[in-house]
Design an enzyme around this catalytic site. Sequence first.
Site, PDB file in Angstrom:
ATOM      1  N   ASP A  67      24.118   8.611  29.775  1.00 24.84           N
ATOM      2  CA  ASP A  67      23.467   7.296  29.825  1.00 24.84           C
ATOM      3  C   ASP A  67      21.976   7.390  30.129  1.00 24.84           C
ATOM      4  OD1 ASP A  67      23.986   8.188  32.418  1.00 24.84           O
ATOM      5  OD2 ASP A  67      25.525   6.697  32.798  1.00 24.84           O
ATOM      6  N   ASN A 135      32.609   1.457  42.110  1.00 22.50           N
ATOM      7  CA  ASN A 135      33.437   0.422  41.471  1.00 22.50           C
ATOM      8  C   ASN A 135      34.300   0.994  40.341  1.00 22.50           C
ATOM      9  OD1 ASN A 135      31.582   0.927  39.483  1.00 22.50           O
ATOM     10  ND2 ASN A 135      30.762  -1.147  39.343  1.00 22.50           N
ATOM     11  N   HIS A 137      33.226   2.923  37.824  1.00 16.48           N
ATOM     12  CA  HIS A 137      32.596   3.145  36.515  1.00 16.48           C
ATOM     13  C   HIS A 137      32.502   4.636  36.194  1.00 16.48           C
ATOM     14  CE1 HIS A 137      28.194   2.997  38.262  1.00 16.48           C
ATOM     15  NE2 HIS A 137      28.569   4.238  38.131  1.00 16.48           N
ATOM     16  N   GLU A 142      31.079  -0.322  33.197  1.00 14.27           N
ATOM     17  CA  GLU A 142      31.390  -1.094  34.399  1.00 14.27           C
ATOM     18  C   GLU A 142      32.794  -1.714  34.279  1.00 14.27           C
ATOM     19  OE1 GLU A 142      29.501  -0.552  36.781  1.00 14.27           O
ATOM     20  OE2 GLU A 142      27.450  -1.304  36.600  1.00 14.27           O
TER      21      GLU A 142
HETATM   22  C1  F6R Z   1      25.428   9.078  35.768  1.00 13.34           C
HETATM   23  C2  F6R Z   1      26.536   8.161  35.568  1.00 13.34           C
HETATM   24  C3  F6R Z   1      27.223   7.464  36.681  1.00 13.34           C
HETATM   25  C4  F6R Z   1      27.282   8.270  37.982  1.00 13.34           C
HETATM   26  C5  F6R Z   1      27.929   7.442  39.080  1.00 13.34           C
HETATM   27  C6  F6R Z   1      27.960   8.176  40.399  1.00 13.34           C
HETATM   28  O1  F6R Z   1      24.950   9.606  34.552  1.00 13.34           O
HETATM   29  O2  F6R Z   1      26.882   7.960  34.449  1.00 13.34           O
HETATM   30  O3  F6R Z   1      28.528   7.118  36.285  1.00 13.34           O
HETATM   31  O4  F6R Z   1      28.018   9.431  37.759  1.00 13.34           O
HETATM   32  O5  F6R Z   1      27.218   6.241  39.239  1.00 13.34           O
HETATM   33  O6  F6R Z   1      26.647   8.393  40.818  1.00 13.34           O
HETATM   34  P1  F6R Z   1      26.320   9.312  42.083  1.00 13.34           P
HETATM   35  O7  F6R Z   1      26.675  10.700  41.695  1.00 13.34           O
HETATM   36  O8  F6R Z   1      24.840   9.134  42.296  1.00 13.34           O
HETATM   37  O9  F6R Z   1      27.148   8.797  43.202  1.00 13.34           O
END
Ligand code: F6R
Length: 240
Positions: A67, A135, A137, A142
């Site tokens: 992303d 959450n 994702h 989401e």
């Molecule tokens: C990042 C992504 C997100 C993160 C998730 C956890 O490219 O796609 O799904 O993996 O938000 O983020 P952290 O590791 O910062 O807790």
Amino acid sequence: MKVIKVKNYQQLSEIASVMVSDLLVLKPDATLGLATGSTPIGLYQHLINKYQKHKISFKNVKTYNLDEYCDLPKNHQESYYTFMHKNLFDHVDINEENIHIPSSEGDDLEKRCEEYNSMLNRATIDLQVLGIGSNGHIGFNEPNTPFDQETFIVKLTEKTRIDNQRFFNSLDEVPHYAITMGIKNIMNAKQILLLASGKSKAEAIKTLVTGEITEKFPASILKKHPNVIVIIDEEAASLI
Ligand code: F6R
């Protein structure tokens, strides 16, 4: 879905790096799906270390990132383009043309999505690295994203924006939109490695491990994938 519990973040990063480096030794031209955020930083440090010790090379490796934020220039210090270069690509022998990160630049974002999606459909990701949002994702899919969703522009939930505020000076600076691989793209990977560390992930890991498969909790779809490894540390595992 195989769940591996380890003691702490250091162990999680080390074990994850062994899985990735074993693949690169077996298949030097492997295609990796990569994540940003705090969780994979340790994994990337170990991979850099293995590269410096000549144990692995990225010369023929191709990468596809999950992303990218919208409304941040590519060279912004918090863009995922910058993140990946700072935390991995600038330190290994990867060819810039083998790096694929969704682009949110320009006016026609729908076209950017289509282009990234076509690239993904032509590629086969051997190993997709994932973190998990509090959450549920994966990528920026989401809650309530359809399971058959392909690359799209997502409006980030307030929960995600607040979770990611720590990387910015204020909540106002956190983008509202991102371009992300869809769940369908993620599920096309041959193997998936999901990493979760710390207490803030304990609830999500409990839901992932014990909950039903539902679009309300995007990561739950991983239970339908034939080859998923989840590595969690003691804190992330504390509610299961
Ligand atoms: C990042 C992504 C997100 C993160 C998730 C956890 O490219 O796609 O799904 O993996 O938000 O983020 P952290 O590791 O910062 O807790």
